[in-house]
Design a protein around this motif. Structure first.
Motif, PDB file in Angstrom:
ATOM      1  N   ASN A  90      71.681  71.922  57.004  1.00  0.00           N
ATOM      2  CA  ASN A  90      72.637  72.153  57.600  1.00  0.00           C
ATOM      3  C   ASN A  90      73.675  71.792  56.256  1.00  0.00           C
ATOM      4  OD1 ASN A  90      71.892  71.549  60.064  1.00  0.00           O
ATOM      5  ND2 ASN A  90      72.098  69.360  60.415  1.00  0.00           N
ATOM      6  N   THR A  91      73.628  70.725  55.089  1.00  0.00           N
ATOM      7  CA  THR A  91      74.454  70.932  53.772  1.00  0.00           C
ATOM      8  C   THR A  91      74.720  71.826  53.310  1.00  0.00           C
ATOM      9  OG1 THR A  91      72.637  70.871  51.872  1.00  0.00           O
ATOM     10  CG2 THR A  91      73.758  68.319  53.328  1.00  0.00           C
ATOM     11  N   GLU A  92      73.822  73.609  53.372  1.00  0.00           N
ATOM     12  CA  GLU A  92      74.400  74.331  52.983  1.00  0.00           C
ATOM     13  C   GLU A  92      74.760  76.050  53.105  1.00  0.00           C
ATOM     14  OE1 GLU A  92      70.134  76.001  52.205  1.00  0.00           O
ATOM     15  OE2 GLU A  92      70.025  74.558  50.106  1.00  0.00           O
ATOM     16  N   GLN A  93      74.788  74.929  54.542  1.00  0.00           N
ATOM     17  CA  GLN A  93      75.967  75.875  55.644  1.00  0.00           C
ATOM     18  C   GLN A  93      77.208  76.544  54.868  1.00  0.00           C
ATOM     19  OE1 GLN A  93      73.354  77.902  57.654  1.00  0.00           O
ATOM     20  NE2 GLN A  93      72.442  76.774  56.591  1.00  0.00           N
ATOM     21  N   ALA A  94      77.582  77.444  54.863  1.00  0.00           N
ATOM     22  CA  ALA A  94      79.011  77.569  54.582  1.00  0.00           C
ATOM     23  C   ALA A  94      79.976  77.739  55.911  1.00  0.00           C
ATOM     24  CB  ALA A  94      79.284  78.764  53.620  1.00  0.00           C
ATOM     25  N   SER A  95      79.330  78.311  56.892  1.00  0.00           N
ATOM     26  CA  SER A  95      80.360  78.208  58.328  1.00  0.00           C
ATOM     27  C   SER A  95      81.042  76.805  58.643  1.00  0.00           C
ATOM     28  CB  SER A  95      79.530  78.215  59.343  1.00  0.00           C
ATOM     29  OG  SER A  95      79.767  78.277  61.018  1.00  0.00           O
ATOM     30  N   ARG A  96      81.878  77.181  58.906  1.00  0.00           N
ATOM     31  CA  ARG A  96      82.587  75.429  59.645  1.00  0.00           C
ATOM     32  C   ARG A  96      81.928  75.028  60.427  1.00  0.00           C
ATOM     33  NH1 ARG A  96      89.521  76.985  59.350  1.00  0.00           N
ATOM     34  NH2 ARG A  96      89.182  77.336  56.607  1.00  0.00           N
ATOM     35  N   ALA A  97      80.733  75.334  61.301  1.00  0.00           N
ATOM     36  CA  ALA A  97      80.090  74.612  61.886  1.00  0.00           C
ATOM     37  C   ALA A  97      79.401  73.688  61.324  1.00  0.00           C
ATOM     38  CB  ALA A  97      79.088  75.651  62.863  1.00  0.00           C
TER      39      ALA A  97
END
Length: 444
Positions: A394-401
């Protein structure tokens, strides 16, 4: 002299794999050379021992701009795409306002220009009034989207007659018509019968029968009118079998998503809102049927239906499961999850390229420049190290989600480099050259 020479890699196209060096000039593939063939270049990239794929083309994405930028925007969504190896996005029209007129489409294109990290093509929605169609088509959207259920009435074609008559009107334009295979009568009937607020009531409101009926309606209407139709995501065994039997009747293609091959309705009990979307996930038999269809080449396109919501929206309390905003992020994990399916032998690397790059590029009018590593094509290129693995977090996700439904999943292969029209935009998981994306337009 080339601008860049990528050496030592195994080039993977939909047609197969071959060792080749890639010469890049002015943003395009200028030559495919025999390995080690002498050549001059201003820069060299060593891809020895690695797979070299064309950038992926995601044909079903909701970037949420305009009007919904608390969920996602052009910058955050295309950042996620770049990190995941998706170099071309086809953006759906269901923002606020919906993209239904030439002015709305023009405004959206202008807003995106200069602030996107990968290339973006735009899709427009067909309304019942369908005003100024010629002006809309003059802007070359990559598709026109036709909805049959679960949308505002001005955009809802909820009978075979309504779908057929609109396709008849659009058939001569040469545009691809995206059709979402729902059934409003089943939604309304379930609403009268089902009084529950939980997961079972939500599943009952969107049964496989609705999907299968929607597929049949789209194919029959396409056969009757000669329209070019693309059926949006399917995920049930009944839908797959309906598609199998009817596909040859018309110029029709079909898509599904990686999450439909990975989750079942049982997962709602533990994951809840994070997995809530439409169509709902099905049973284990449905997932098995869908995986088989992918293996057989029955599924034309793999897309993500990237549809993020803000963490606050997903975590809020709602009166029923059906009221939870539907959708989840997927752009950044498309390649990783597909590489895992390759490791599981559901499909091969050329198949991955075929359904995630080659087919969507050609279906939506981008085949001259996207979807393959070939002389003259845009140098949208991915370098993948299949000897390494990756863990989705999760921590690597660039999406605003700010999450991935695949959090914690270890996948085969690691994306090391991403090139967009010859410029390296991602290196070792980091965006290094921002805002190089362009608005692209479809060609009939």
């Amino acid at each position: 002299m080339f601008d860049t020479l990528i050496t030592g890699g195994m080039v993977v196209n939909a047609s197969g794999q071959l060792p080749a060096d890639i010469g890049i000039l002015d943003g395009r593939v200028a030559a495919l050379l025999a390995p080690g063939e002498p050549a001059m270049a201003r820069g060299f990239i060593n891809a020895s021992g690695k797979k070299v794929l064309p950038g992926l083309v995601d044909a079903h994405v909701h970037l949420r701009e305009p009007g919904m930028t608390q969920k996602e925007d052009f910058e955050s969504g295309t950042h996620a795409a770049a990190l995941g190896g998706v170099t071309t996005i086809l953006d759906m029209p269901t923002d606020d306002p919906w993209t239904a007129t030439a002015q709305q489409l023009s405004d959206k294109m202008a807003s995106a220009a200069g602030g996107i990290h990968v290339d973006v093509g735009f899709q427009a929605v067909v309304s019942k009034s369908c005003d100024s169609l010629e002006d809309l088509l003059a802007l070359s959207p990559v598709s026109l989207e036709l909805f049959t259920a679960d949308v505002p009435v001005d955009y809802r074609f909820d009978s075979l007659d309504a779908v057929t008559e609109m396709l008849r009107r659009l058939a001569g334009t040469g545009a691809v018509i995206g059709v979402s295979p729902g059934d409003q009568s089943i939604l309304e009937g379930a609403g009268l019968r089902e009084r529950g607020v939980g997961i079972p009531a939500f599943l009952a409101s969107r049964p496989p029968l609705a999907e299968a009926g929607g597929i049949a309606r789209a194919v029959l209407a396409a056969a009757e009118t000669g329209a070019r139709v693309h059926v949006r995501q399917i995920n049930s065994r009944l839908g797959v079998e309906t598609w199998r039997r009817l596909q040859s009747m018309a110029d029709v293609t079909v898509e599904t998503t990686p999450q439909n091959l990975s989750f079942t309705s049982d997962d709602y009990e533990t994951e809840g809102a994070r997995l809530k979307g439409s169509p709902p996930f099905r049973g284990r038999d449905d997932v098995a049927a869908l995986r088989l269809a992918v293996s057989e080449g029955l599924i034309t396109i793999m897309a993500t239906d990237h549809a993020p919501h803000s963490p606050a929206e997903k975590s809020a309390v709602y009166g029923s499961f059906a009221d939870i905003p539907g959708g989840m992020p997927g752009l950044q994990t498309l390649l990783s999850v597909m590489l895992d399916l390759v490791a599981e032998e559901v499909l091969g690397l050329p198949d991955l390229v075929r359904i995630c790059a080659y087919n969507p590029a050609r279906r939506f009018g981008l085949g001259r420049s996207k979807g393959s590593i070939a002389v003259g094509s845009d140098a949208d290129i991915l370098i993948v190290d299949m000897d390494r693995s990756a863990v989705i977090t999760n921590t690597e996700q660039a999406s605003r989600a700010a999450y991935s439904p695949f959090h914690g999943k270890r996948t085969a292969g690691r994306l090391t480099d991403v090139f967009l029209r010859g410029a390296r935009i991602v290196k070792d998981g980091t965006l290094i050259t921002p805002s190089r994306g362009q608005v692209v337009r479809g060609a009939a």
